[in-house]
Design an enzyme around this catalytic site. Sequence first.
Site, PDB file in Angstrom:
ATOM      1  N   ALA A  26      44.355 -40.370  18.840  1.00  4.27           N
ATOM      2  CA  ALA A  26      43.652 -41.134  17.811  1.00  4.27           C
ATOM      3  C   ALA A  26      44.169 -42.571  17.683  1.00  4.27           C
ATOM      4  O   ALA A  26      43.427 -43.467  17.289  1.00  4.27           O
ATOM      5  CB  ALA A  26      43.775 -40.412  16.479  1.00  4.27           C
ATOM      6  N   THR A  30      42.473 -46.697  16.534  1.00  8.59           N
ATOM      7  CA  THR A  30      42.641 -47.291  15.195  1.00  8.59           C
ATOM      8  C   THR A  30      42.234 -48.760  15.219  1.00  8.59           C
ATOM      9  O   THR A  30      41.725 -49.284  14.230  1.00  8.59           O
ATOM     10  CB  THR A  30      44.099 -47.171  14.685  1.00  8.59           C
ATOM     11  OG1 THR A  30      44.978 -47.743  15.646  1.00  8.59           O
ATOM     12  CG2 THR A  30      44.490 -45.735  14.407  1.00  8.59           C
ATOM     13  N   ILE A 106      37.375 -37.725  19.947  1.00  9.54           N
ATOM     14  CA  ILE A 106      36.019 -37.200  19.975  1.00  9.54           C
ATOM     15  C   ILE A 106      35.045 -38.323  19.655  1.00  9.54           C
ATOM     16  O   ILE A 106      33.921 -38.087  19.254  1.00  9.54           O
ATOM     17  CB  ILE A 106      35.897 -36.052  18.940  1.00  9.54           C
ATOM     18  CG1 ILE A 106      36.544 -36.493  17.621  1.00  9.54           C
ATOM     19  CG2 ILE A 106      36.575 -34.803  19.461  1.00  9.54           C
ATOM     20  CD1 ILE A 106      36.512 -35.450  16.551  1.00  9.54           C
ATOM     21  N   ASP A 107      35.512 -39.575  19.839  1.00  8.76           N
ATOM     22  CA  ASP A 107      34.738 -40.730  19.394  1.00  8.76           C
ATOM     23  C   ASP A 107      33.906 -41.375  20.495  1.00  8.76           C
ATOM     24  O   ASP A 107      33.210 -42.365  20.250  1.00  8.76           O
ATOM     25  CB  ASP A 107      35.666 -41.772  18.742  1.00  8.76           C
ATOM     26  CG  ASP A 107      36.815 -42.187  19.669  1.00  8.76           C
ATOM     27  OD1 ASP A 107      36.680 -42.084  20.907  1.00  8.76           O
ATOM     28  OD2 ASP A 107      37.861 -42.620  19.147  1.00  8.76           O
ATOM     29  N   HIS A 122      39.298 -32.125  23.326  1.00  8.27           N
ATOM     30  CA  HIS A 122      38.993 -31.667  21.970  1.00  8.27           C
ATOM     31  C   HIS A 122      37.496 -31.778  21.665  1.00  8.27           C
ATOM     32  O   HIS A 122      37.101 -31.909  20.509  1.00  8.27           O
ATOM     33  CB  HIS A 122      39.818 -32.439  20.930  1.00  8.27           C
ATOM     34  CG  HIS A 122      41.264 -32.021  20.895  1.00  8.27           C
ATOM     35  ND1 HIS A 122      42.229 -32.709  20.211  1.00  8.27           N
ATOM     36  CD2 HIS A 122      41.898 -30.960  21.470  1.00  8.27           C
ATOM     37  CE1 HIS A 122      43.410 -32.092  20.375  1.00  8.27           C
ATOM     38  NE2 HIS A 122      43.223 -31.045  21.140  1.00  8.27           N
ATOM     39  N   SER A 195      49.295 -41.272  20.652  1.00  4.04           N
ATOM     40  CA  SER A 195      49.295 -39.880  20.206  1.00  4.04           C
ATOM     41  C   SER A 195      50.653 -39.522  19.623  1.00  4.04           C
ATOM     42  O   SER A 195      51.685 -39.874  20.193  1.00  4.04           O
ATOM     43  CB  SER A 195      48.982 -38.934  21.372  1.00  4.04           C
ATOM     44  OG  SER A 195      49.118 -37.597  20.947  1.00  4.04           O
ATOM     45  N   SER A 196      50.627 -38.798  18.506  1.00 11.28           N
ATOM     46  CA  SER A 196      51.889 -38.366  17.894  1.00 11.28           C
ATOM     47  C   SER A 196      52.501 -37.215  18.694  1.00 11.28           C
ATOM     48  O   SER A 196      53.628 -36.814  18.433  1.00 11.28           O
ATOM     49  CB  SER A 196      51.641 -37.916  16.448  1.00 11.28           C
ATOM     50  OG  SER A 196      50.756 -36.809  16.438  1.00 11.28           O
TER      51      SER A 196
HETATM   52  P1  NAD Z   1      47.736 -38.605  15.488  1.00  5.88           P
HETATM   53  O1  NAD Z   1      46.995 -39.158  14.320  1.00  5.88           O
HETATM   54  O2  NAD Z   1      48.544 -37.376  15.296  1.00  5.88           O
HETATM   55  O3  NAD Z   1      48.722 -39.723  16.054  1.00  5.88           O
HETATM   56  C1  NAD Z   1      48.279 -41.023  16.308  1.00  5.88           C
HETATM   57  C2  NAD Z   1      49.495 -41.830  16.715  1.00  5.88           C
HETATM   58  O4  NAD Z   1      49.039 -43.112  17.117  1.00  5.88           O
HETATM   59  C3  NAD Z   1      50.514 -42.035  15.590  1.00  5.88           C
HETATM   60  O5  NAD Z   1      51.785 -41.607  16.034  1.00  5.88           O
HETATM   61  C4  NAD Z   1      50.468 -43.544  15.324  1.00  5.88           C
HETATM   62  O6  NAD Z   1      51.752 -44.079  15.069  1.00  5.88           O
HETATM   63  C5  NAD Z   1      49.921 -44.088  16.622  1.00  5.88           C
HETATM   64  N1  NAD Z   1      49.124 -45.328  16.495  1.00  5.88           N
HETATM   65  C6  NAD Z   1      48.263 -45.677  15.516  1.00  5.88           C
HETATM   66  N2  NAD Z   1      47.662 -46.842  15.801  1.00  5.88           N
HETATM   67  C7  NAD Z   1      48.167 -47.249  16.996  1.00  5.88           C
HETATM   68  C8  NAD Z   1      47.922 -48.361  17.840  1.00  5.88           C
HETATM   69  N3  NAD Z   1      47.050 -49.340  17.520  1.00  5.88           N
HETATM   70  N4  NAD Z   1      48.604 -48.446  19.008  1.00  5.88           N
HETATM   71  C9  NAD Z   1      49.513 -47.481  19.367  1.00  5.88           C
HETATM   72  N5  NAD Z   1      49.771 -46.403  18.604  1.00  5.88           N
HETATM   73  C10 NAD Z   1      49.087 -46.277  17.444  1.00  5.88           C
HETATM   74  O7  NAD Z   1      46.687 -38.435  16.662  1.00  5.88           O
HETATM   75  P2  NAD Z   1      46.625 -37.391  17.856  1.00  5.88           P
HETATM   76  O8  NAD Z   1      47.958 -37.222  18.471  1.00  5.88           O
HETATM   77  O9  NAD Z   1      45.484 -37.833  18.690  1.00  5.88           O
HETATM   78  O10 NAD Z   1      46.241 -35.992  17.170  1.00  5.88           O
HETATM   79  C11 NAD Z   1      45.319 -35.915  16.122  1.00  5.88           C
HETATM   80  C12 NAD Z   1      44.091 -35.052  16.388  1.00  5.88           C
HETATM   81  O11 NAD Z   1      43.047 -35.624  15.621  1.00  5.88           O
HETATM   82  C13 NAD Z   1      43.570 -35.059  17.782  1.00  5.88           C
HETATM   83  O12 NAD Z   1      43.183 -33.786  18.049  1.00  5.88           O
HETATM   84  C14 NAD Z   1      42.336 -35.946  17.753  1.00  5.88           C
HETATM   85  O13 NAD Z   1      41.279 -35.319  18.441  1.00  5.88           O
HETATM   86  C15 NAD Z   1      41.894 -35.966  16.325  1.00  5.88           C
HETATM   87  N6  NAD Z   1      41.422 -37.288  15.854  1.00  5.88           N
HETATM   88  C16 NAD Z   1      40.587 -38.012  16.649  1.00  5.88           C
HETATM   89  C17 NAD Z   1      40.163 -39.259  16.244  1.00  5.88           C
HETATM   90  C18 NAD Z   1      39.245 -40.030  17.155  1.00  5.88           C
HETATM   91  O14 NAD Z   1      38.497 -39.422  17.920  1.00  5.88           O
HETATM   92  N7  NAD Z   1      39.303 -41.369  17.135  1.00  5.88           N
HETATM   93  C19 NAD Z   1      40.588 -39.790  15.015  1.00  5.88           C
HETATM   94  C20 NAD Z   1      41.432 -39.004  14.206  1.00  5.88           C
HETATM   95  C21 NAD Z   1      41.854 -37.748  14.645  1.00  5.88           C
END
Ligand code: NAD
Length: 248
Positions: A26, A30, A106-107, A122, A195-196
């Site tokens: 995710a 952002t 999933i975007d 996912h 990703s976290s």
């Molecule tokens: P997560 O939210 O657990 O972790 C995101 C990580 O990205 C965090 O550790 C954060 O510090 C880091 N981060 C934020 N902005 C950043 C940037 N600009 N550059 C670098 N790092 C940055 O996300 P995850 O590990 O993907 O797991 C969450 C679950 O939620 C996944 O299954 C995902 O499918 C889903 N999800 C997807 C979306 C999407 O499709 N955009 C959005 C939210 C959640």
Amino acid sequence: MGDKNLFEEAARLIKQSRKTIVLTGAGISTESGIPDFRSPGRGLWEKLDPMEVLSTGVLYNFPEEFYKVGFKILSSMRNAEPNEAHYILSEMEKEGIIFGVITQNIDNLHQKAGSKNVFEVHGNTREGSCLRCGKKVSFEILEEKVNKKQIPPCCDDCNGVLRPDVVLFGDPMPYAFDLALKEVKSSDLLIVIGSSLTVSPVNFLPDMVRHLIIINATETPYDYKADVVIREKASYALGNIWDIIKFQ
Ligand code: NAD
């Protein structure tokens, strides 16, 4: 090591790798305006628990609840546009620098940016299906029905509840994950971006490669095993690394 040296070291590893694959979460989106789950102060997790609202338990037992809360989060992602980081990955694939992208997102933003080899582990927000007869429908159909207050939306053929084809907490992993696993096993280098690394089983992937680069704004449980850890925004870090690869 200063940032510049980290970028150079990352570029060196990428250049010398026979096969490189990228894993995104995710955090790469952002900068396109989609909140992640776990960024301190901004992540969705701070407001509600995605493990609850985006779970099969809620979908099966309280479908109205799922559509009033979880579905809205999914639907809100669909109008975003790719950012620099998505475009650089697409260019890297075109130039044969990376094999492809495994994404937890999933975007649809990797595909919008032009990436071809995308493993959506996912699921996606392009399609949905009927829980009873399995019929496939477009995500727009789900949205139309929800907008018309048909909550939960139901299948025109059998009246079963329709669901989005995203992997919810409690769902099994899709076939795309098996394919992704195979590609990771034959890669020398995995680059994790945004990703976290706390969602299983995707967070087992960093254990399966010889070399690992992590680009993430905050700490991850795999930092200790990475060759290079870059705690920067994805677009800034990738932009610097890509410039070194292209111009040196
Ligand atoms: P997560 O939210 O657990 O972790 C995101 C990580 O990205 C965090 O550790 C954060 O510090 C880091 N981060 C934020 N902005 C950043 C940037 N600009 N550059 C670098 N790092 C940055 O996300 P995850 O590990 O993907 O797991 C969450 C679950 O939620 C996944 O299954 C995902 O499918 C889903 N999800 C997807 C979306 C999407 O499709 N955009 C959005 C939210 C959640």
